[in-house]
Design a protein around this motif. Structure first.
Motif, PDB file in Angstrom:
ATOM      1  N   TYR A 146       2.632  -1.758   6.800  1.00 15.39           N
ATOM      2  CA  TYR A 146       2.943  -2.069   5.411  1.00 15.39           C
ATOM      3  C   TYR A 146       1.823  -2.789   4.639  1.00 15.39           C
ATOM      4  O   TYR A 146       1.367  -2.328   3.600  1.00 15.39           O
ATOM      5  CB  TYR A 146       4.241  -2.882   5.374  1.00 15.39           C
ATOM      6  CG  TYR A 146       4.587  -3.328   3.991  1.00 15.39           C
ATOM      7  CD1 TYR A 146       5.069  -2.409   3.069  1.00 15.39           C
ATOM      8  CD2 TYR A 146       4.383  -4.645   3.593  1.00 15.39           C
ATOM      9  CE1 TYR A 146       5.350  -2.805   1.780  1.00 15.39           C
ATOM     10  CE2 TYR A 146       4.656  -5.040   2.309  1.00 15.39           C
ATOM     11  CZ  TYR A 146       5.139  -4.117   1.405  1.00 15.39           C
ATOM     12  OH  TYR A 146       5.395  -4.497   0.130  1.00 15.39           O
ATOM     13  N   SER A 179      10.310   0.060  -2.443  1.00 14.82           N
ATOM     14  CA  SER A 179      10.666   0.727  -1.192  1.00 14.82           C
ATOM     15  C   SER A 179      11.949   1.488  -1.474  1.00 14.82           C
ATOM     16  O   SER A 179      12.829   0.975  -2.151  1.00 14.82           O
ATOM     17  CB  SER A 179      10.920  -0.300  -0.093  1.00 14.82           C
ATOM     18  OG  SER A 179       9.787  -1.117   0.041  1.00 14.82           O
ATOM     19  N   GLU A 206       7.145   3.429  -1.887  1.00 17.69           N
ATOM     20  CA  GLU A 206       6.648   2.933  -0.598  1.00 17.69           C
ATOM     21  C   GLU A 206       7.546   3.431   0.531  1.00 17.69           C
ATOM     22  O   GLU A 206       8.264   2.667   1.172  1.00 17.69           O
ATOM     23  CB  GLU A 206       6.528   1.411  -0.644  1.00 17.69           C
ATOM     24  CG  GLU A 206       5.666   0.989  -1.835  1.00 17.69           C
ATOM     25  CD  GLU A 206       4.854  -0.267  -1.646  1.00 17.69           C
ATOM     26  OE1 GLU A 206       5.439  -1.296  -1.275  1.00 17.69           O
ATOM     27  OE2 GLU A 206       3.624  -0.217  -1.876  1.00 17.69           O
ATOM     28  N   ALA A 231       6.210  -0.742  -7.253  1.00 17.80           N
ATOM     29  CA  ALA A 231       6.057  -0.124  -5.929  1.00 17.80           C
ATOM     30  C   ALA A 231       7.301  -0.321  -5.078  1.00 17.80           C
ATOM     31  O   ALA A 231       7.275  -1.029  -4.079  1.00 17.80           O
ATOM     32  CB  ALA A 231       4.833  -0.721  -5.226  1.00 17.80           C
ATOM     33  N   VAL A 248      -0.340  -1.136   1.387  1.00 18.93           N
ATOM     34  CA  VAL A 248      -0.181  -1.707   0.049  1.00 18.93           C
ATOM     35  C   VAL A 248      -1.553  -2.092  -0.517  1.00 18.93           C
ATOM     36  O   VAL A 248      -1.885  -1.787  -1.663  1.00 18.93           O
ATOM     37  CB  VAL A 248       0.756  -2.942   0.072  1.00 18.93           C
ATOM     38  CG1 VAL A 248       0.723  -3.678  -1.265  1.00 18.93           C
ATOM     39  CG2 VAL A 248       2.174  -2.508   0.391  1.00 18.93           C
TER      40      VAL A 248
HETATM   41  N1  GLU Z   1       7.754  -2.190  -1.691  1.00 23.48           N
HETATM   42  C1  GLU Z   1       7.958  -3.577  -1.939  1.00 23.48           C
HETATM   43  C2  GLU Z   1       9.407  -3.837  -2.271  1.00 23.48           C
HETATM   44  O1  GLU Z   1      10.119  -2.939  -2.655  1.00 23.48           O
HETATM   45  C3  GLU Z   1       7.111  -4.113  -3.071  1.00 23.48           C
HETATM   46  C4  GLU Z   1       5.709  -4.252  -2.675  1.00 23.48           C
HETATM   47  C5  GLU Z   1       4.836  -4.810  -3.748  1.00 23.48           C
HETATM   48  O2  GLU Z   1       5.222  -4.884  -4.929  1.00 23.48           O
HETATM   49  O3  GLU Z   1       3.705  -5.140  -3.388  1.00 23.48           O
HETATM   50  O4  GLU Z   1       9.841  -4.967  -2.133  1.00 23.48           O
END
Ligand code: GLU
Length: 460
Positions: free
Chosen positions: A181, A9, A41, A7, A185
């Motif tokens: 956020y 960003s 994300e 996931a 999530v």
């Molecule tokens: N979007 C987050 C990041 O890039 C990761 C979130 C997750 O793995 O829960 O750090």
């Protein structure tokens, strides 16, 4: 059924640390015949960050990871989040807070002066009065006020967070209605059926908040595996100064994807003292509960060592394919096998290999004074001329050993050591004093080109 996800960003490129958690999530899903999801994300909600997704997919493709299903964009899921926010409001598990920014700042200031942790004081939690005019409220979730939240982490064990120290009724929707956020999530992981969250331990402190969201919405809490960060030699978080952070830079530098994956899986996970892991072995052996508890150290020498290993053991077909990216086209080269065998033991990266190959295939552009001084002596000219004559009259020169025999005969005839011919010949062929075996170089470029290069040096 195991469902994992990566996931990221959107940052415009896939970070090397991201690839590591993606790999671990991928391995765990594939090993269990489960599903590995990719979710972008992009929580600024202004647009789908497709460029970011493309960069990640490109890097995934290069290393051979594949995600299942469609790429999910958080920016496309706003309605879903709003629906769940409304649900919490309707159920009295969340509430509107009309505190102005000035009030919040003042509260923080007071708390800081009292040496307390700045946090929201819950003043609208049970508010029933008339809403102050002119203020668009934020939505806050009702967090537990006492006790603790335990994260049952598959890497770190049970991590107990004292609610008083880390939680308040945190905001789940801003005054413009966009969700925050930790809320999205948790909602996404729950709705996407994620069973095992494997991510960097920089997110560990978010987890109790996400657990509050899961519980408020009545979702099952997934298993968590928080992977320690990758550090540099000084024990600090890896940064651009320590090495490339963009995965695709490793392609440019000439690392083989399997070497990079092998390197990454070992950053934070081990299986006895085994260092080399094929994808099949990773799949067989990886278990997230064996992830190390302490940070791992990025060590480029280790990556180089692994890369040499993979390059040496790669089929020439595969090498050819990878070398194309580095501008070397060998598909129809008739001496391809000799060429690759001559260079593959000597290069740490594909880029180095490409350079070695071009040094063989392209005649030296010039000869450096220092090199000549060291390797081209008074008698060198006569030796090279004798060698040229011997080469011209030799028949059937194909293999490195054929050239070797000619060298042997000249050395024997003149009663000199191999070095006497080796050094000037090396300068003639490659313009330098080191490099791959001369027999191979001559077999690769052929008799005419060998003679031509010797001539060029002699008349230089
Ligand atoms: N979007 C987050 C990041 O890039 C990761 C979130 C997750 O793995 O829960 O750090």
């Amino acid at each position: 059924m195991v469902v994992t996800r990566f996931a990221p960003s959107p940052t415009g490129y896939l970070h090397i640390g991201g690839l590591r958690t993606a790999l671990l999530s991928y391995l765990w899903a594939r090993k269990n015949n489960g599903t590995f999801l990719l979710r972008i994300e992009d929580t600024d909600f202004s647009r789908n960050d497709e460029a970011a997704a493309l960069a990640i997919v490109e890097a995934f493709k290069w290393v051979g990871l594949e995600h299942d299903g469609n790429i999910e964009y958080q920016s496309s899921r706003l309605e879903i989040y709003k629906h769940h926010i409304k649900q919490l409001l309707d159920e009295g598990k969340a509430y509107k807070c009309y505190m102005s920014k000035e009030e919040l700042d003042a509260l923080r200031e007071e708390q800081t002066q009292r040496n307390e942790r700045p946090q929201y004081d819950g003043r609208y939690r049970d508010f029933t009065g008339v809403a102050p005019a002119g203020i668009e409220p934020v939505i806050r979730i009702k967090s537990p006020k006492v006790g603790s939240i335990t994260v049952h982490d598959g890497v770190k064990g049970d991590v107990v967070f004292n609610v008083h120290d880390i939680l308040d009724d945190f905001i789940i929707a801003r005054s413009d209605g966009t969700p925050t956020y930790n809320f999205v999530v948790a909602v996404d992981d729950a709705l996407m059926g994620v069973t095992d969250v494997i991510r960097g331990d920089d997110h560990l402190s978010n987890t109790p908040k996400q657990i509050v969201v899961y519980q408020a919405l009545g979702f099952a809490v997934p298993k968590f595996f928080h992977v320690p960060m990758i550090h540099n030699h000084d024990g600090k978080k890896l940064s651009k100064r320590d090495g490339a952070t963009d995965v695709m830079a490793y392609k440019t530098m000439g690392y083989a994807p399997e070497a990079l994956l092998n390197f990454l899986v070992r950053l934070g996970w081990s299986h006895g003292d085994q260092e080399i892991f094929s994808m099949a072995e990773m799949l067989e052996l990886f278990d997230p509960s064996d992830i190390n508890r302490s940070a791992s150290v990025y060590n480029v020498e280790k990556l180089d060592w692994l890369n040499s290993h993979y390059l040496k053991n790669m089929t020439n077909d595969k090498l050819c394919e990878l070398l194309e990216f580095h501008g070397v086209m060998l598909i129809s080269h008739d001496k391809r096998e000799i060429l690759l065998d001559a260079v593959k033991e000597r290069a740490k990266t594909l880029a180095e290999m490409a350079l070695l190959i071009s040094e063989i295939l392209v005649p030296p552009a010039a000869f450096e004074e220092a090199v000549l001084k060291k390797g081209y002596k008074e008698e060198s000219r006569e030796i090279l001329e004798k060698f040229s004559t011997a080469l011209s009259s030799a028949e059937e020169l194909h293999l490195p050993s054929d050239y070797h025999h000619v060298m042997e005969s000249v050395v024997a005839q003149m009663g000199i050591g191999f070095g006497k011919i080796g050094q000037p010949l090396r300068i003639a062929l490659l313009g330098k004093l080191s490099g791959p075996g001369l027999d191979s170089v001559m077999a690769i470029i052929g008799v005419e080109e060998t003679l031509a290069r010797i001539n060029t040096l002699i008349s230089y």
